[in-house]
Design a protein around this motif. Structure first.
Motif, PDB file in Angstrom:
ATOM      1  N   GLU A 106      -6.384   5.940   0.151  1.00 24.42           N
ATOM      2  CA  GLU A 106      -7.716   5.648   0.672  1.00 24.42           C
ATOM      3  C   GLU A 106      -7.621   4.837   1.950  1.00 24.42           C
TER       4      GLU A 106
ATOM      5  N   GLN B 234     -11.317  -7.049  -0.161  1.00 29.71           N
ATOM      6  CA  GLN B 234     -11.369  -7.008  -1.625  1.00 29.71           C
ATOM      7  C   GLN B 234     -10.470  -5.911  -2.193  1.00 29.71           C
ATOM      8  N   LYS B 235     -10.439  -4.765  -1.529  1.00 27.91           N
ATOM      9  CA  LYS B 235      -9.569  -3.679  -2.002  1.00 27.91           C
ATOM     10  C   LYS B 235      -8.108  -4.111  -1.981  1.00 27.91           C
TER      11      LYS B 235
ATOM     12  N   ILE C 237      -8.047   1.404   3.815  1.00 28.17           N
ATOM     13  CA  ILE C 237      -7.963   0.022   3.361  1.00 28.17           C
ATOM     14  C   ILE C 237      -7.808  -0.919   4.543  1.00 28.17           C
TER      15      ILE C 237
ATOM     16  N   CYS D 188       0.821  -1.218   0.000  1.00 24.90           N
ATOM     17  CA  CYS D 188       0.000   0.000   0.000  1.00 24.90           C
ATOM     18  C   CYS D 188       0.849   1.260   0.000  1.00 24.90           C
TER      19      CYS D 188
END
Length: 285
Positions: free
Chosen positions: A216, A265-266, A218, A209
């Motif tokens: 965002e 899912q992200k 997460i 990430c």
């Protein structure tokens, strides 16, 4: 890429810095205690010269893990408020000195646990502790800073990481200690479901990430519901002991949710995969 890491001596931090070393990443640690040669010793709660420090380091990335985390004490500690302030000044100095991307760790305790299954930007926030509320407040404040400087920010909501080096008072090491030495038994909420993720998979997700500048909220989680009773039985089996020695001491703590699992899912859409199963992860103890 030059990464500044706080909380490097904590459970997640120790494994993250090992990962950064293995990948040859240029990084500096910031905090009161560290074993890295490339570090700056400073009390993050009492430092007023973050701008000067950032000006010397010039990091492009910040991974901010530091927070008060004494097991059983952090939920309602006034130190949570101090960490809101410290994080504000740290992030402001970072972006002000040209920092590009920050990853700051949040918590599953930010969600309203009545919903059980937690999806980013869908499941409502509704923290019931000062810790969870402080994390929520921190995110709102530093998102304003991020927008002001046109940087990017990953708010990583961590669920239940486990693995070697975690605090001995946490569930998994406590169970191993009991079944191996038969110290005093304790109760567990055996009927509850939780989302456990091995520490190596946790830091892999954080690294992914951060380096991809994910801008965002997460979830960092397995996305799998694990029954606490099954963990007790698995650890008892590994230790050649009887799970009922613990399971007969049922305990349900106040506000302990029956089901708390994150949607990932992200995270998986970024290419992340879980490499360590729960059974394999427990065998590393």
């Amino acid at each position: 890429m030059k990464v500044l890491v706080t909380g490097a001596t904590g459970f997640i931090g120790r494994h993250l810095t090992m990962l950064l070393k293995s990948k040859g990443v240029d990084f500096v640690v910031l905090g009161r205690n560290f074993v890295e040669e490339n570090g700056i010793r400073v009390d993050l709660l009492n430092t007023q010269n973050f701008v000067e420090i950032m000006g010397k380091i010039k990091p492009t990335h910040l991974i901010h893990l530091a927070w008060y985390a004494d097991h059983g004490k952090y939920w309602d500690s006034a130190l949570n408020i101090e960490w809101i302030r410290a994080t504000f000044y740290l992030l402001d100095a970072f972006y002000k000195n040209g920092g590009e991307h920050a990853l700051v760790t949040g918590t599953c305790a930010e969600y309203d646990w009545r919903y059980g299954y937690c999806v980013e930007n869908v499941t409502p926030e509704g923290p019931k502790t000062l810790y969870g509320e402080s994390k929520c407040a921190t995110r709102r404040v530093i998102e304003l800073i991020k927008n002001q400087y046109k940087g990017t920010l990953t708010w990583a909501r961590i669920f239940y990481p486990y693995g070697v080096d975690e605090a001995q008072a946490r569930l998994v090491p406590s169970l191993f200690r009991f079944f191996r030495t038969e110290e005093a038994p304790f109760g567990v909420n055996s009927c509850a479901y939780r989302d456990f993720l091995h520490i190596s998979d946790t830091v892999d997700a954080i690294y992914l990430c951060a380096t991809n500048k994910i801008d965002e909220i997460i979830n960092i989680c397995s996305g799998k519901a694990v029954l606490i009773e099954s963990i007790v039985r698995e650890i008892a089996s590994i230790c050649g002991n009887n799970a009922d020695k613990i399971l007969k001491y049922e305990s349900i703590r106040k506000d302990d949710p029956p089901f708390l699992v994150g949607d990932n899912q992200k995270l998986r859409a970024l290419g992340w995969t879980q490499n360590v199963s729960l059974c394999d992860g427990l065998l590393t103890y």
